[in-house]
Write an enzyme that holds these catalytic residues in place. Structure first.
Site, PDB file in Angstrom:
ATOM      1  N   ASP A   1      19.490  19.024  56.906  1.00  0.00           N
ATOM      2  CA  ASP A   1      19.394  20.239  57.381  1.00  0.00           C
ATOM      3  C   ASP A   1      20.068  21.529  57.108  1.00  0.00           C
ATOM      4  OD1 ASP A   1      18.337  21.295  59.741  1.00  0.00           O
ATOM      5  OD2 ASP A   1      19.701  20.719  61.247  1.00  0.00           O
TER       6      ASP A   1
ATOM      7  N   ASN B   1       7.558  18.123  62.428  1.00  0.00           N
ATOM      8  CA  ASN B   1       7.682  19.383  61.449  1.00  0.00           C
ATOM      9  C   ASN B   1       6.214  19.999  61.101  1.00  0.00           C
ATOM     10  OD1 ASN B   1      10.423  18.268  59.544  1.00  0.00           O
ATOM     11  ND2 ASN B   1      10.230  19.589  61.262  1.00  0.00           N
TER      12      ASN B   1
HETATM   13  C1  FPP Z   1      15.490  21.043  57.541  1.00  0.00           C
HETATM   14  O1  FPP Z   1      16.045  22.153  57.324  1.00  0.00           O
HETATM   15  C2  FPP Z   1      14.685  20.610  56.321  1.00  0.00           C
HETATM   16  C3  FPP Z   1      13.492  20.176  56.092  1.00  0.00           C
HETATM   17  C4  FPP Z   1      12.554  20.205  57.234  1.00  0.00           C
HETATM   18  C5  FPP Z   1      13.005  20.008  54.786  1.00  0.00           C
HETATM   19  C6  FPP Z   1      14.010  19.075  53.903  1.00  0.00           C
HETATM   20  C7  FPP Z   1      13.117  19.435  52.520  1.00  0.00           C
HETATM   21  C8  FPP Z   1      13.974  19.162  51.463  1.00  0.00           C
HETATM   22  C9  FPP Z   1      15.368  19.335  51.366  1.00  0.00           C
HETATM   23  C10 FPP Z   1      13.232  19.811  50.246  1.00  0.00           C
HETATM   24  C11 FPP Z   1      12.796  18.788  49.146  1.00  0.00           C
HETATM   25  C12 FPP Z   1      12.715  17.643  49.622  1.00  0.00           C
HETATM   26  C13 FPP Z   1      12.489  16.303  48.801  1.00  0.00           C
HETATM   27  C14 FPP Z   1      12.391  14.975  49.127  1.00  0.00           C
HETATM   28  C15 FPP Z   1      11.922  17.011  47.360  1.00  0.00           C
HETATM   29  P1  FPP Z   1      15.517  23.422  58.200  1.00  0.00           P
HETATM   30  O2  FPP Z   1      14.700  24.113  57.493  1.00  0.00           O
HETATM   31  O3  FPP Z   1      14.983  22.955  59.665  1.00  0.00           O
HETATM   32  O4  FPP Z   1      17.077  24.310  58.312  1.00  0.00           O
HETATM   33  P2  FPP Z   1      17.297  25.335  59.534  1.00  0.00           P
HETATM   34  O5  FPP Z   1      17.657  24.421  60.709  1.00  0.00           O
HETATM   35  O6  FPP Z   1      18.393  25.816  59.042  1.00  0.00           O
HETATM   36  O7  FPP Z   1      16.121  26.183  59.717  1.00  0.00           O
END
Ligand code: FPP
Length: 257
Positions: free
Chosen positions: A31, A79
């Site tokens: 996250d 998501n």
């Molecule tokens: C949550 O952070 C993250 C995600 C929904 C996506 C996770 C994806 C990756 C780490 C990219 C690549 C993954 C692979 C397996 C290649 P957020 O966007 O909700 O963060 P925020 O809470 O700060 O908005």
């Protein structure tokens, strides 16, 4: 599951100093990508791209430290509700990751498995996933599970449906359903439960991740945003895990005797 590490791009001099306990199964809620990007005046997708670099670092560090199973929460069932551009950007990123990391994963003895409702993914992405799962199927140095279009409640419901169908067809006696049988019907069937769950970015939630499997997992929360999560951060989490006493409902005296 103890093979020499052939080709890892990790900070080996840091990792080799670690002498604490290593969890067999580590699960990460990655996250903070969005906040990482926004804090730098960048688009959210730039944060996800930076997050993919941490994915490589954590995968290869866990491989170096002989973790058996690493499960990464990449995209939840919920998501799908994000803005269309972010969803398609993430899907593209998964596709790129599979293409870019394919050779390294296979060479390093890592088996890939994607868990979740893959029917919602594009045919192209489903094909790329299936091809790498097949190519890496005989690798046994580490299992990398990537949860995509995954939800813990959805997974439990799917297992219930499967068991109910078998019971309705008289192939199964409902009284025979126990924890072992139920676990076998989850995406993670046959694997040890996570010993350690790591969540980055200072959020203290489970967010529908591995709800059944983490009943007795140790939980580790850090303020560090996922794109900043590196070898040193992983070792901090492992060192913290080393200090936990896992009691599984017993008393401290029972566990230490
Ligand atoms: C949550 O952070 C993250 C995600 C929904 C996506 C996770 C994806 C990756 C780490 C990219 C690549 C993954 C692979 C397996 C290649 P957020 O966007 O909700 O963060 P925020 O809470 O700060 O908005």
């Amino acid at each position: 599951m103890n093979q020499p590490a052939p080709d890892l791009t990790v900070n080996e001099s840091l990792l080799e100093q670690y002498d604490g306990a290593v969890p067999r199964h580590v699960a990460c809620i990655m996250d903070g990508n969005g906040r990482w990007a926004q804090g730098r005046g960048l688009k959210r997708l730039r944060g996800h791209r930076a997050g993919a670099k941490s994915v490589r670092c954590v995968v290869e560090s866990c491989r170096y430290l002989n973790v058996d199973v690493l499960t990464l929460y990449a995209f939840s069932s919920q998501n799908w509700q994000r803005p269309r551009g972010e969803v398609s950007g993430l899907m593209k990123l998964f596709d790129i990751y599979i293409k870019k990391e394919r050779r390294r994963l296979v060479k390093n003895g890592i088996r890939l498995r994607v868990i979740g409702d893959r029917s919602r993914l594009s045919d192209k992405l489903q094909g790329a996933i299936a091809a790498l799962e097949a190519e890496s199927a005989s690798n046994d140095a580490m299992l990398l599970q990537v949860a995509v279009s995954y939800g813990g409640r959805e997974e439990i419901l799917r297992a219930c449906r499967r068991l109910a169908t078998a019971a309705a067809a008289k192939e199964l006696d409902p009284d025979a359903i126990d924890e072992r049988m139920f676990s076998r019907h989850l995406y993670t069937g046959g694997l040890p439960d996570p010993e350690l769950v790591i969540r980055t970015s200072g959020e203290y939630r489970i967010s529908n991740f591995l709800l059944w499997q983490i009943a007795y997992s140790e939980l580790y929360f850090t303020e560090t945003l996922w794109p900043d999560f590196n070898e040193a951060e992983l070792l901090k989490a492992f060192a913290d895990f080393s200090r936990r006493q896992r009691r599984f409902g017993k008393t401290a005296e029972q566990v230490t005797s």
